[in-house]
Write an enzyme that holds these catalytic residues in place. Structure first.
Site, PDB file in Angstrom:
ATOM      1  N   LEU A 172     -18.053  -7.419  -5.662  1.00 24.62           N
ATOM      2  CA  LEU A 172     -17.280  -6.850  -6.769  1.00 24.62           C
ATOM      3  C   LEU A 172     -15.829  -7.309  -6.749  1.00 24.62           C
ATOM      4  O   LEU A 172     -15.203  -7.429  -7.797  1.00 24.62           O
ATOM      5  CB  LEU A 172     -17.341  -5.313  -6.711  1.00 24.62           C
ATOM      6  CG  LEU A 172     -18.724  -4.690  -6.944  1.00 24.62           C
ATOM      7  CD1 LEU A 172     -18.670  -3.186  -6.708  1.00 24.62           C
ATOM      8  CD2 LEU A 172     -19.220  -4.983  -8.350  1.00 24.62           C
ATOM      9  N   GLY A 175      -9.401  -7.326  -1.756  1.00 29.40           N
ATOM     10  CA  GLY A 175      -7.976  -7.037  -1.765  1.00 29.40           C
ATOM     11  C   GLY A 175      -7.326  -7.537  -0.503  1.00 29.40           C
ATOM     12  O   GLY A 175      -7.851  -8.407   0.201  1.00 29.40           O
ATOM     13  N   ASN A 214      -6.846  -6.070   2.373  1.00 31.88           N
ATOM     14  CA  ASN A 214      -7.439  -5.748   3.675  1.00 31.88           C
ATOM     15  C   ASN A 214      -8.925  -5.417   3.587  1.00 31.88           C
ATOM     16  O   ASN A 214      -9.480  -4.809   4.496  1.00 31.88           O
ATOM     17  CB  ASN A 214      -6.694  -4.566   4.312  1.00 31.88           C
ATOM     18  CG  ASN A 214      -6.897  -3.282   3.532  1.00 31.88           C
ATOM     19  OD1 ASN A 214      -7.232  -3.322   2.348  1.00 31.88           O
ATOM     20  ND2 ASN A 214      -6.687  -2.155   4.201  1.00 31.88           N
ATOM     21  N   GLY A 215      -9.568  -5.770   2.498  1.00 34.47           N
ATOM     22  CA  GLY A 215     -10.991  -5.471   2.412  1.00 34.47           C
ATOM     23  C   GLY A 215     -11.637  -6.104   1.202  1.00 34.47           C
ATOM     24  O   GLY A 215     -10.956  -6.636   0.317  1.00 34.47           O
ATOM     25  N   VAL A 231     -15.276  -5.554  -1.508  1.00 37.95           N
ATOM     26  CA  VAL A 231     -16.258  -4.568  -1.950  1.00 37.95           C
ATOM     27  C   VAL A 231     -17.474  -5.296  -2.500  1.00 37.95           C
ATOM     28  O   VAL A 231     -17.346  -6.232  -3.302  1.00 37.95           O
ATOM     29  CB  VAL A 231     -15.671  -3.636  -3.028  1.00 37.95           C
ATOM     30  CG1 VAL A 231     -16.691  -2.571  -3.426  1.00 37.95           C
ATOM     31  CG2 VAL A 231     -14.387  -2.977  -2.526  1.00 37.95           C
ATOM     32  N   LYS A 254     -17.424  -0.992   0.863  1.00 39.76           N
ATOM     33  CA  LYS A 254     -16.170  -1.671   1.183  1.00 39.76           C
ATOM     34  C   LYS A 254     -16.126  -1.972   2.672  1.00 39.76           C
ATOM     35  O   LYS A 254     -16.392  -1.103   3.507  1.00 39.76           O
ATOM     36  CB  LYS A 254     -14.980  -0.807   0.788  1.00 39.76           C
ATOM     37  CG  LYS A 254     -13.625  -1.466   1.014  1.00 39.76           C
ATOM     38  CD  LYS A 254     -12.497  -0.560   0.517  1.00 39.76           C
ATOM     39  CE  LYS A 254     -11.137  -1.210   0.740  1.00 39.76           C
ATOM     40  NZ  LYS A 254     -10.032  -0.346   0.252  1.00 39.76           N
ATOM     41  N   ASP A 282      -0.218   4.359  -3.609  1.00 40.92           N
ATOM     42  CA  ASP A 282      -0.532   3.064  -4.234  1.00 40.92           C
ATOM     43  C   ASP A 282      -1.309   3.283  -5.539  1.00 40.92           C
ATOM     44  O   ASP A 282      -2.325   2.632  -5.789  1.00 40.92           O
ATOM     45  CB  ASP A 282      -1.338   2.182  -3.273  1.00 40.92           C
ATOM     46  CG  ASP A 282      -1.443   0.728  -3.770  1.00 40.92           C
ATOM     47  OD1 ASP A 282      -0.576   0.319  -4.567  1.00 40.92           O
ATOM     48  OD2 ASP A 282      -2.395   0.040  -3.372  1.00 40.92           O
TER      49      ASP A 282
END
Length: 738
Positions: A18, A21, A23-24, A26, A41, A147
């Site tokens: 999907l 970002g 740090n991860g 999905v 995630k 955020d």
């Protein structure tokens, strides 16, 4: 065969990635049997990562996701232990298993071309409410998100409705009175203190919420979008508390704004509410964002329920805002209404705003209003409000005196657009983008308002036709009364004529004849008015049906033409070309050509067919209201005339009664007494008895037929109507003559 393979585990299989970002990343997983979907995630360390710090942040995110349970926050999902163990092997150290929100995120919504100048009011209300609920819940649990941005508001469809959910708790922190400053989150949605101060509080979330609310209304962030952070901070330091936006013009002038930009899709009333509310979250002083409702001092970490920012927002979201589209001047109005607002006060305000005299205002109700069929003196404005009507106005209005007030095609053009069109030139790329954006809004609004106008015209025609149809019962009542009155008149005059010689002989005819002449003259006027009124009603009914038929036949064609001409694909393409093209002048020529073509093709305000239909509906409405008044007056006149006729018939009956009884008495007491047996067996000498018998029989019949009269009242009424019994009066006349 092993339950594990590269693409899945048992019935679970990976569908696609999907996104990713800092740090991860999905991935979407789906169960082949149940069709359940999950967003999983996993942690992805950047090249220059601090493993200890990133690991702690990841563990916190998983812990927060499991702890926080709310419909507007993405939920973690429990899966079977075997599947969970498989995922932990695939995505060490541990994946975050979440519900899948299939409709994307708010950023994708904002990037849609129809949202270049902001989103519709219904969507804005929904987003603000969801965001507000998520933030309040997180803060009540002692957690600050830090955020909040459009990318972190994802959308899930629940029972046919879009529900916005806050996600990505990677930067969330437990709230103390302050949080040690760290530049986390996304710069454009940072509160100023995140950059300039050593520490900050959870009010940074309020700032982010304010920026997003402004962006979904206007389609652009409020403070110098695209400018370097130095400009951002330097201008915000000087910002007035009432300033909710700062822009930089194409000639590099900075301008402070205390109102939302005019290019938006929300109602004026909602806009005014938000302009005041936005001063709270967009206040540079973080303490002012957390001011209490009672204006008391803020200490420690206040409860969200005690804060003005949420109390005022709750009032705003619960306000019953009535939207009114005026056909007369092609404008949209809105009003915050309540039970206490009177019809008179509402119409006075509407009259002032629309510049239509109050007595000339026509209130048009859409079919979605199931509360009332007509806005009369017994109704309140709150009855005009339709809770689930979002894509159209709740009320339309116009005047029955004329059609559109201004047929100029410059209606709705902004000053920016008019200036550029006048010069036929753009200054630079920034100016070109601004002009293109205004052009898109103009075309979009013309199409939106033209669609409103067509619905208003159809609703107007249908509403008037419905009034006319329902009024047919009143016209039938008038007709029935007329023919009954006419029949009674004819019988009365016939009996008067048949007994004329007797009445003259007894010297009682003069007064009856004089009253009869007045009655005849009165009835002639009623007869003439009845025929003209009935014919006009038939004509109005026929013309109303013809007009609706003509409007229905062309309605969808008009809407299709409006949609085609007001398609914003072309101006949006021009807008995107201005962003990347090397030759601004050539694209500007395309834009001005497009606008000139639009003006030529924009038939709507100068359409003879539409104007003729509107004029026809207006004329039918005016004529029908006249007919209504005349019919009510005519029914009243007929009732009064019938009562007068009844009194005259009673006098006539009384006169004949007296003549009949005096004749019988004279026969008995005179010098030449007739044979008693002959008299007793003769009907002529028993006239009085026969009258009494008929009177009682008639009265009894009236009571048995359900008339709400006593025997005495029925007898009196029977006397007045017995004159219609021609057989009786033939016998009376023969008796009197002998």
């Amino acid at each position: 065969m092993s339950r594990e393979d590269r693409g899945g585990f048992g019935d679970w299989q990976i569908v696609k990635r999907l996104g990713s970002g800092g740090n991860g990343e999905v991935s979407l997983w789906q169960n082949r049997k149940t069709r359940q979907k999950l967003a999983i995630k996993s942690l992805k360390f950047p090249p220059d990562h601090d493993q200890q710090k990133d690991g702690r942040r990841w563990r916190d995110e998983i812990a927060f996701a499991r702890e926080i349970k709310h419909e507007n926050i993405v939920q973690s999902v429990n899966v079977p232990e075997e599947f969970k163990a498989y995922l932990m092997r695939q995505y060490p150290p541990e994946p975050l298993i979440m519900e899948y929100c299939e409709k994307g995120d708010l950023r994708k919504k904002l990037q849609m071309q129809e949202h270049l100048n902001g989103m519709p009011e219904f969507d804005i209300r929904n987003i603000v409410k969801c965001m507000r609920n998520a933030i309040v819940h997180m803060h009540s649990k002692g957690i600050s998100h830090r955020d909040i941005k459009p990318e972190n508001l994802v959308i899930k469809e629940v029972n046919g409705c879009e529900v916005y959910k806050l996600t990505d708790l990677g930067y969330a922190r437990e709230i103390t009175s302050t949080i040690e400053a760290s530049h986390v989150g996304t710069f454009e949605y940072f509160a100023p203190e995140v950059i300039t101060e050593l520490s900050y509080s959870n009010t940074v979330d309020y700032w982010s919420m304010g920026v997003i609310v402004f962006e979904i209304i206007c389609g652009v962030r409020p403070f110098l979008p695209g400018s370097p952070v130095t400009d951002f901070i330097s201008k915000l330091k000087l910002k007035d508390p009432k300033t909710i936006a700062i822009t930089k013009s194409h000639d590099n002038r900075f301008e402070n704004h205390s109102t939302l930009f005019e290019q938006n899709q929300i109602s004026p009333c909602f806009k005014r509410f938000l302009e005041v509310w936005l001063r709270i979250p967009l206040d540079v002083n973080p303490r002012n964002r957390a001011i209490r409702t009672d204006n008391g001092p803020v200490s420690g970490t206040p409860s969200p329920a005690s804060l003005k920012i949420f109390n005022d927002l709750d009032y705003l979201l619960s306000a019953t805002i009535l939207t009114v589209f005026c056909m007369h001047n092609f404008r949209l109005f809105s009003y915050n209404i309540s039970e206490g607002i009177t019809r008179e006060g509402f119409l006075t305000t509407l009259s002032t705003d629309t510049e239509i005299p109050k007595d000339d205002l026509v209130i048009i109700l859409p079919p979605e209003n199931v509360h009332i069929a007509r806005f009369t003196s017994s109704n309140k404005p709150i009855e005009l409000y339709i809770d689930d009507l979002h894509d159209k106005p709740m009320v339309y209005c116009t005047t029955d005196k004329d059609t559109l007030k201004d047929t100029s095609q410059n209606v709705g053009l902004s000053a920016v657009l008019l200036e550029a069109l006048g010069d036929n030139n753009v200054k630079n790329r920034k100016h070109a983008l601004e002009v293109a954006k205004h052009l898109i809004f103009y075309v979009q609004q013309q199409g939106r308002f033209a669609t409103f106008f067509m619905h208003a015209l159809l609703n107007y025609a249908v509403m008037v036709d419905d009034w006319i149809f329902k009024f047919q019962g009143k016209v039938d009542e008038m007709s029935t009364m007329f023919w009954q009155l006419k029949g009674a008149m004819q019988f009365y005059l016939l009996q008067l004529d048949q007994t004329k010689n007797i009445l003259v002989e007894k010297n009682v005819s003069a007064k009856l004849e004089d009253n009869s002449e007045k009655l005849i003259e009165r009835f002639k006027k009623i007869n003439d008015l009845f025929i003209r009124t009935r014919n006009r009603f038939i004509s109005v009914l026929r013309r109303s049906k013809t007009t609706i038929s003509e409007l229905n036949a062309s309605f969808n064609d008009h809407l299709s033409t409006i949609e085609k001409i007001c398609d914003i694909s072309t101006p949006c393409e021009l807008y995107n070309k201005f962003r990347v093209c090397s030759s601004i002048a050539d694209t500007a020529k395309e834009m001005f050509k497009y606008f000139n073509d639009f003006q030529k093709n924009w038939f709507f305000l100068n359409s003879a067919q539409i104007k003729n239909i509107q004029t026809s509906v207006s004329e039918i409405h005016v004529e029908f209201e006249i007919i209504e008044t005349v019919v009510d007056g005519l029914i009243k006149q007929q009732v009064e005339t019938q009562q007068l006729l009844n009194r005259m018939a009673a006098d006539f009956s009384k006169s004949l009664w007296e003549i009949a009884t005096s004749t019988a008495s004279a026969t008995i007491d005179g010098p030449n007494i007739p044979d008693l047996d002959g008299i007793l067996s003769s009907k002529q000498v028993n006239v009085a008895e026969e009258l009494c018998e008929l009177e009682n029989s008639c009265a009894s019949a009236m009571i048995s037929n359900g008339e709400n009269w006593s025997m005495v009242e029925a007898s009196e009424e029977a006397k007045s109507i017995l004159i219609l019994n021609s057989d009786l009066w033939d016998r009376v006349e023969r008796s009197l003559q002998k």
